[in-house]
Design an enzyme around this catalytic site. Structure first.
Site, PDB file in Angstrom:
ATOM      1  N   SER A  26       0.837  -1.209   0.000  1.00 39.45           N
ATOM      2  CA  SER A  26       0.000   0.000   0.000  1.00 39.45           C
ATOM      3  C   SER A  26       0.867   1.252   0.000  1.00 39.45           C
ATOM      4  O   SER A  26       0.354   2.357   0.035  1.00 39.45           O
ATOM      5  CB  SER A  26      -0.913   0.006   1.230  1.00 39.45           C
ATOM      6  OG  SER A  26      -0.144  -0.112   2.418  1.00 39.45           O
ATOM      7  N   HIS A 159     -39.175  23.087  -9.766  1.00 35.16           N
ATOM      8  CA  HIS A 159     -39.318  22.199 -10.947  1.00 35.16           C
ATOM      9  C   HIS A 159     -38.649  22.808 -12.175  1.00 35.16           C
ATOM     10  O   HIS A 159     -39.035  22.515 -13.300  1.00 35.16           O
ATOM     11  CB  HIS A 159     -40.796  21.925 -11.266  1.00 35.16           C
ATOM     12  CG  HIS A 159     -41.622  21.529 -10.084  1.00 35.16           C
ATOM     13  ND1 HIS A 159     -41.876  20.226  -9.747  1.00 35.16           N
ATOM     14  CD2 HIS A 159     -42.225  22.283  -9.135  1.00 35.16           C
ATOM     15  CE1 HIS A 159     -42.616  20.188  -8.651  1.00 35.16           C
ATOM     16  NE2 HIS A 159     -42.833  21.422  -8.257  1.00 35.16           N
ATOM     17  N   SER A 280     -13.700  25.336 -27.916  1.00 33.60           N
ATOM     18  CA  SER A 280     -13.913  24.089 -28.635  1.00 33.60           C
ATOM     19  C   SER A 280     -12.853  23.959 -29.714  1.00 33.60           C
ATOM     20  O   SER A 280     -12.432  24.956 -30.299  1.00 33.60           O
ATOM     21  CB  SER A 280     -15.304  24.094 -29.266  1.00 33.60           C
ATOM     22  OG  SER A 280     -15.360  23.200 -30.360  1.00 33.60           O
ATOM     23  N   LYS A 286     -17.412  28.784 -29.516  1.00 36.41           N
ATOM     24  CA  LYS A 286     -17.776  28.214 -28.220  1.00 36.41           C
ATOM     25  C   LYS A 286     -16.960  28.753 -27.039  1.00 36.41           C
ATOM     26  O   LYS A 286     -15.780  29.018 -27.137  1.00 36.41           O
ATOM     27  CB  LYS A 286     -17.608  26.690 -28.246  1.00 36.41           C
ATOM     28  CG  LYS A 286     -18.592  25.946 -29.112  1.00 36.41           C
ATOM     29  CD  LYS A 286     -20.050  26.121 -28.691  1.00 36.41           C
ATOM     30  CE  LYS A 286     -20.378  25.420 -27.390  1.00 36.41           C
ATOM     31  NZ  LYS A 286     -20.344  23.948 -27.525  1.00 36.41           N
ATOM     32  N   ASN A 288     -17.018  27.291 -23.236  1.00 41.47           N
ATOM     33  CA  ASN A 288     -17.669  26.227 -22.466  1.00 41.47           C
ATOM     34  C   ASN A 288     -17.392  26.310 -20.962  1.00 41.47           C
ATOM     35  O   ASN A 288     -16.272  26.627 -20.554  1.00 41.47           O
ATOM     36  CB  ASN A 288     -17.219  24.865 -22.993  1.00 41.47           C
ATOM     37  CG  ASN A 288     -17.637  24.644 -24.425  1.00 41.47           C
ATOM     38  OD1 ASN A 288     -18.702  25.121 -24.846  1.00 41.47           O
ATOM     39  ND2 ASN A 288     -16.819  23.947 -25.189  1.00 41.47           N
ATOM     40  N   GLU A 293     -18.770  21.770 -15.155  1.00 38.84           N
ATOM     41  CA  GLU A 293     -19.100  20.442 -15.711  1.00 38.84           C
ATOM     42  C   GLU A 293     -18.230  19.363 -15.085  1.00 38.84           C
ATOM     43  O   GLU A 293     -18.703  18.286 -14.728  1.00 38.84           O
ATOM     44  CB  GLU A 293     -18.894  20.435 -17.230  1.00 38.84           C
ATOM     45  CG  GLU A 293     -19.946  21.213 -17.987  1.00 38.84           C
ATOM     46  CD  GLU A 293     -19.601  21.280 -19.471  1.00 38.84           C
ATOM     47  OE1 GLU A 293     -20.305  20.646 -20.253  1.00 38.84           O
ATOM     48  OE2 GLU A 293     -18.621  21.954 -19.837  1.00 38.84           O
ATOM     49  N   TYR A 320      -9.292  -6.059  13.623  1.00 40.85           N
ATOM     50  CA  TYR A 320      -8.606  -5.622  12.407  1.00 40.85           C
ATOM     51  C   TYR A 320      -8.663  -6.721  11.341  1.00 40.85           C
ATOM     52  O   TYR A 320      -8.493  -7.898  11.632  1.00 40.85           O
ATOM     53  CB  TYR A 320      -7.127  -5.267  12.692  1.00 40.85           C
ATOM     54  CG  TYR A 320      -6.427  -4.834  11.417  1.00 40.85           C
ATOM     55  CD1 TYR A 320      -6.518  -3.522  10.982  1.00 40.85           C
ATOM     56  CD2 TYR A 320      -5.741  -5.750  10.611  1.00 40.85           C
ATOM     57  CE1 TYR A 320      -5.930  -3.120   9.788  1.00 40.85           C
ATOM     58  CE2 TYR A 320      -5.154  -5.360   9.421  1.00 40.85           C
ATOM     59  CZ  TYR A 320      -5.260  -4.044   9.016  1.00 40.85           C
ATOM     60  OH  TYR A 320      -4.697  -3.650   7.827  1.00 40.85           O
TER      61      TYR A 320
HETATM   62  N1  ARG Z   1      -1.150  -1.165   5.759  1.00 42.50           N
HETATM   63  C1  ARG Z   1      -2.060  -1.608   6.756  1.00 42.50           C
HETATM   64  C2  ARG Z   1      -3.397  -0.884   6.623  1.00 42.50           C
HETATM   65  O1  ARG Z   1      -3.441   0.070   5.953  1.00 42.50           O
HETATM   66  C3  ARG Z   1      -1.510  -1.334   8.118  1.00 42.50           C
HETATM   67  C4  ARG Z   1      -1.950  -2.287   9.161  1.00 42.50           C
HETATM   68  C5  ARG Z   1      -1.476  -3.651   8.814  1.00 42.50           C
HETATM   69  N2  ARG Z   1      -1.663  -4.552   9.885  1.00 42.50           N
HETATM   70  C6  ARG Z   1      -1.464  -5.851   9.713  1.00 42.50           C
HETATM   71  N3  ARG Z   1      -1.587  -6.583  10.713  1.00 42.50           N
HETATM   72  N4  ARG Z   1      -1.151  -6.354   8.548  1.00 42.50           N
HETATM   73  O2  ARG Z   1      -4.389  -1.281   7.180  1.00 42.50           O
END
Ligand code: ARG
Length: 461
Positions: A26, A159, A280, A286, A288, A293, A320
């Site tokens: 992540s 309306h 445009s 035009k 716009n 939008e 968790y």
């Molecule tokens: N990257 C994880 C999250 O966003 C952090 C927590 C991860 N915890 C674990 N036990 N794998 O949730």
């Protein structure tokens, strides 16, 4: 040991598959939490020293190491490693590599489960303040428009049909109120964001002698979470935050819809600045309204983000679960979308002009003072339902004769009710209609002026 690069590698005899590392990582989006992650660790380490869980010297090493890492990240020199999954592991690993054994003590009495919860709360707390400022800027733009055009009249719609004449300023202050409620909601939501989760540890708390209240004070949290299991599984605050942002986006989108309509030739109510429109590639004439939008269009992703978040949470058992990692992208994307929308709309409004002659003109047709005529009859003691029917017939007559109400003679009007007298003409004018609406929250110049003063006071203009 084949998995030595992992901080959790001890139990494993095989190296993590590269595909798994890629799938679970992540870091490409949670790296934006680096400041909060470090702030949390600094407070945690300080507490560990106070509680005798690490030495003062170790605490000092951790502190310096973390500050250096923060500096490196800020200078763009830090290399984030996807195989280290997330922001917590990337920073902790860098710390261990840098300072050795002391770094390995930082995670004492802490889990990533309470750590990520902390990071997100710290982040949203800051972002709440930024959003509050942006909302105030948008409100400010509306107050400026309301002030500049005080006295100008436009058709009010229901309306999307011409309904009753209103002051342009009244319409502007309607948005002031909407964005004001958004601010209130954000402040309210901030109360629940502002609770310290750290110390819940993995899910059950810790047997080590930590001091959660001290950490709360260090990080400026007025409260400490009450139940460790609830804490690590809780994303209510994120849902609330995204829901509040969704309402902001809806308000922006409704405004955008009006701006698109108003800037069309058909309405011709406003002139957007050239610098806030686009042309445009094929039609040379035009101009716009792409900004409104796009804002209207971006509502889809904001609503979608809210849906992803609540759906992700829906079936989760306590406490968790890794699913929770999916909370961040919708939160971040919502924040980015809404804050950019607010910033640009505040600017666009500051450069927008109402075409007042055209607006006033538009109020002259559409029998917009019909309700005023009915109210006039009520004051002459005609029951409202009867008055409604009388005016309905009068309007039908106008349509047949191709006349507006104000163009009828007293004689013509009296065909429909004997209660009508010479004094009717002042209520049939558009200005008279607007001015009569002095009920609290109404569109009369008197009430709107009061609303404007209140708004100025609230915004400290
Ligand atoms: N990257 C994880 C999250 O966003 C952090 C927590 C991860 N915890 C674990 N036990 N794998 O949730």
């Amino acid at each position: 040991m084949t998995n030595e690069s992992k901080l959790w590698g001890g139990r494993f005899s095989e190296k993590t598959a590269a595909s798994v590392e890629a799938f679970t990582a992540s870091i490409h989006y949670d790296s934006r939490l680096y400041r909060q992650d470090i702030a949390g660790s600094l407070a945690h380490a300080k507490m560990l020293v106070r509680q005798g869980l690490i030495t003062a010297e170790e605490g000092e090493q951790i502190r310096n190491g973390l500050i250096e890492i923060r500096q490196e990240i800020e200078e763009g020199k830090f290399v984030f490693r996807p195989e280290l999954e997330d922001i917590h592991m990337n920073i902790e690993k860098a710390l261990v590599d840098r300072i050795g054994p002391a770094g390995a003590r930082l995670h004492t009495a802490r889990s990533r489960n309470d750590q990520i919860n902390l990071d997100l709360r710290l982040y949203l707390r800051e972002e709440t303040d930024r959003l509050l400022d942006l909302l105030a800027r948008v409100q400010h733009s509306f107050v400026m428009l309301a002030k500049r055009y005080l006295g100008a009249i436009m058709p009010g719609y229901t309306h999307l049909q011409r309904a009753q004449p209103v002051l342009v300023s009244h319409h502007m202050l309607a948005y002031y109120e909407m964005f004001g409620r958004d601010r209130e909601r954000l402040r309210d939501c901030a109360k629940r964001i502002n609770v310290l989760p750290l110390g819940a540890a993995a899910l059950a708390g810790t047997g080590l002698p930590i001091d959660r209240e001290f950490v709360a004070e260090e990080l400026g949290f007025p409260a400490v979470s009450a139940n460790s299991m609830d804490t690590v599984g809780d994303r209510d605050f994120a849902v609330e935050f995204v829901a509040v942002c969704t309402l902001i986006q809806l308000h922006l989108s409704r405004l955008s819809e009006e701006l698109v309509l108003w800037s069309s030739t058909e309405f011709g109510f406003v002139e957007l600045a050239d610098s806030f429109c686009t042309g445009s590639s094929i039609m040379p004439q035009k101009k716009n309204p792409d900004i409104p939008e796009l804002i209207r269009g971006k509502s889809g992703r904001v609503v979608g983000n809210l849906m992803s978040l609540i759906t992700m949470l829906k079936g989760l058992p306590l406490t968790y679960n890794r699913d929770l990692q999916e909370d961040k992208e919708p939160v971040f994307d919502t924040l980015d979308t809404v804050s950019r929308g607010l910033a640009i709309i505040a600017e666009l409004l500051a450069h927008m002009k109402f075409k007042t002659a055209r607006l006033e003109d538009a109020t002259q047709s559409g029998y917009m003072t019909a309700t005023d005529l009915a109210d006039y009859l009520v004051l002459k003691n005609v029951p409202f339902r009867q008055a409604h029917a009388i005016v309905g017939q009068t309007v039908a007559y106008c349509i047949k004769k191709n006349k507006e109400l104000i163009e009828l003679t007293l004689h013509e009007l009296r065909q429909f009710s004997e209660a009508i007298d010479e004094d009717v003409f002042s209520v049939l004018t558009v200005r008279g209609s607007v001015d009569s609406r002095r009920s609290i929250g109404g569109t009369s110049i008197l009430t709107v002026r009061q609303a404007l003063e209140k708004a100025e006071k609230e915004l400290e203009i």
